[in-house]
Design an enzyme around this catalytic site. Structure first.
Site, PDB file in Angstrom:
ATOM      1  CB  CYS A   1      51.728  35.555  40.942  1.00 26.83           C
ATOM      2  SG  CYS A   1      52.114  34.600  42.798  1.00 26.83           S
TER       3      CYS A   1
ATOM      4  CB  CYS B   1      48.363  38.277  47.178  1.00 30.02           C
ATOM      5  SG  CYS B   1      47.547  36.001  46.872  1.00 30.02           S
TER       6      CYS B   1
HETATM    7  N1  DGL Z   1      48.247  34.828  43.455  1.00 29.18           N
HETATM    8  C1  DGL Z   1      49.262  34.909  44.395  1.00 29.18           C
HETATM    9  C2  DGL Z   1      49.867  35.871  44.446  1.00 29.18           C
HETATM   10  O1  DGL Z   1      49.664  37.288  44.408  1.00 29.18           O
HETATM   11  C3  DGL Z   1      49.233  33.811  45.337  1.00 29.18           C
HETATM   12  C4  DGL Z   1      48.898  32.522  45.938  1.00 29.18           C
HETATM   13  C5  DGL Z   1      49.700  31.719  46.511  1.00 29.18           C
HETATM   14  O2  DGL Z   1      49.787  30.943  45.439  1.00 29.18           O
HETATM   15  O3  DGL Z   1      50.018  31.415  46.931  1.00 29.18           O
HETATM   16  O4  DGL Z   1      50.642  36.357  45.607  1.00 29.18           O
END
Ligand code: DGL
Length: 265
Positions: free
Chosen positions: A75, A192
Site C-alpha cells: 500500500c 496505488c
Molecule cells: N492500496 C492503497 C495504496 O496503494 C490505498 C487505497 C486506500 O486505502 O486509499 O495506496
C-alpha cells in the site's frame, strides 16, 4: 531459512492482491497471509496521524499472531508514511510499495510523467523527495485521486462502475499537446496498488496511449532477494485471507482472472 518462509502481505483492502500475485509467482515456496484492513478503508481519506496510530499497533498484533519472516506493505498510502515507524518498532524485514518515480522518469521519452495515487500518497513528503531525487529533469504531475481505489474495490466486488467515474479520476494525468507524442505525458505511475486491478479499463479510456508503471514485479524481486534461495517446499498459490472488518467476502469468481485462472484459497 530452513522451513518455508511465511510472508504477510498487508493493504487497506484488495489492492495489495496485485502485489501478492507477483510475489506468489516469484516465490511459490512461501506460505502467505494476506491482511486487508478493510475496517479502516480507504486509507487515502485518513490523516497521517490516524494512519500511523492505526497501522503500527495493528502490525504488532499481526506479527504476534502470524509470526511472519517478512512483511510486505502493499500500500503506497501506508508505505510512504509508516515504513520508518514499523522498522523502528519491529525487527523483521519490511518491504514497502512506494511510487515508481525513478524508473518512470528514466524511461520517459517526452519527459512528462504523471503519478496517479491517493490524495494521501501524492501529498507525502516521501513522494516529493522521490521527485526531487529522481525526476531527472522530467516534468512530474502529481494526481491525487479521491475515489479510484474505492471504484476498484467495487469493481472487484462485482458491482458495475461507469467509464465516466473512472475518466474523471484519470483525465488530470494526461498533460500536454494531445496531437504531439513528443510533447505530452507518455508514462503514468500507478502509485496505488488498487489501480492495476483496473488496468484494462484505464488503458481503454486513456485519451492517448501511455506506459503504465506498476511496481509489483520489482517488489517481488526485492522480497525474493531478502528471502534468499528457495529451498523447495510449498509450491502453492493460495493465501490465508484476513479481513479486519470480519466481513465475509465471496471473492473467488472476481479474483480468478487476476491470478492466472486460479482463485486464491
Ligand atoms: N492500496 C492503497 C495504496 O496503494 C490505498 C487505497 C486506500 O486505502 O486509499 O495506496
Amino acid at each position: 531459512m530452513t522451513n518455508s518462509p511465511t510472508i504477510l502481505v498487508f493493504d487497506s483492502g484488495l489492492g495489495g492482491l496485485t502485489v501478492l500475485r507477483e510475489v506468489v509467482a516469484t516465490r511459490p515456496d512461501a506460505h502467505y497471509v494476506y491482511v486487508a484492513d478493510d475496517a479502516f478503508f480507504p486509507y487515502g481519506h485518513h490523516s497521517e496521524d490516524e494512519i500511523i496510530a492505526r497501522v503500527v499497533p495493528l502490525m504488532g498484533e499481526l506479527i504476534g499472531t502470524h509470526d511472519p519472516d517478512l512483511v510486505v506493505i502493499a500500500c503506497n498510502t501506508a508505505s510512504t508514511l509508516v515504513l520508518s515507524h514499523l522498522r523502528t518498532a519491529y525487527s523483521l524485514p519490511f518491504v514497502g510499495t512506494v511510487p515508481a518515480i525513478k524508473p518512470a522518469c528514466a524511461q520517459s521519452k517526452s519527459r512528462r510523467v504523471s503519478v496517479l495515487g491517493t490524495k494521501g500518497t501524492v501529498k507525502r513528503e516521501y513522494t516529493k523527495a522521490l521527485i526531487r531525487d529522481f525526476a531527472q529533469g522530467c516534468e512530474v504531475t502529481l494526481v491525487g485521486s479521491p475515489e479510484l481505489a474505492s471504484l476498484a474495490e467495487r469493481a472487484l466486488g462485482g458491482h458495475p462502475i461507469s467509464d465516466d467515474d473512472i475518466l474523471a479520476e484519470l483525465t488530470p494525468c494526461f498533460v500536454g499537446d494531445a496531437a504531439d507524442a513528443g510533447a505530452r505525458t507518455d508514462t503514468v505511475v500507478l502509485a496505488c496498488t488498487h489501480y492495476p486491478l483496473l488496468l484494462d479499463r484505464l488503458t481503454r479510456l486513456a485519451p492517448w496511449p501511455v506506459d503504465w508503471i506498476d511496481p509489483a514485479p520489482a517488489i517481488a524481486r526485492r522480497v525474493s532477494d531478502l528471502l534468499g534461495p528457495a529451498i523447495g517446499g510449498i509450491m502453492q498459490s493460495g493465501a490465508e485471507m484476513i479481513f479486519t472488518s470480519n466481513r465475509v467476502h465471496d471473492l473467488s469468481a472476481t479474483l480468478t482472472p487476476f491470478f492466472g485462472g486460479r482463485a486464491l484459497a
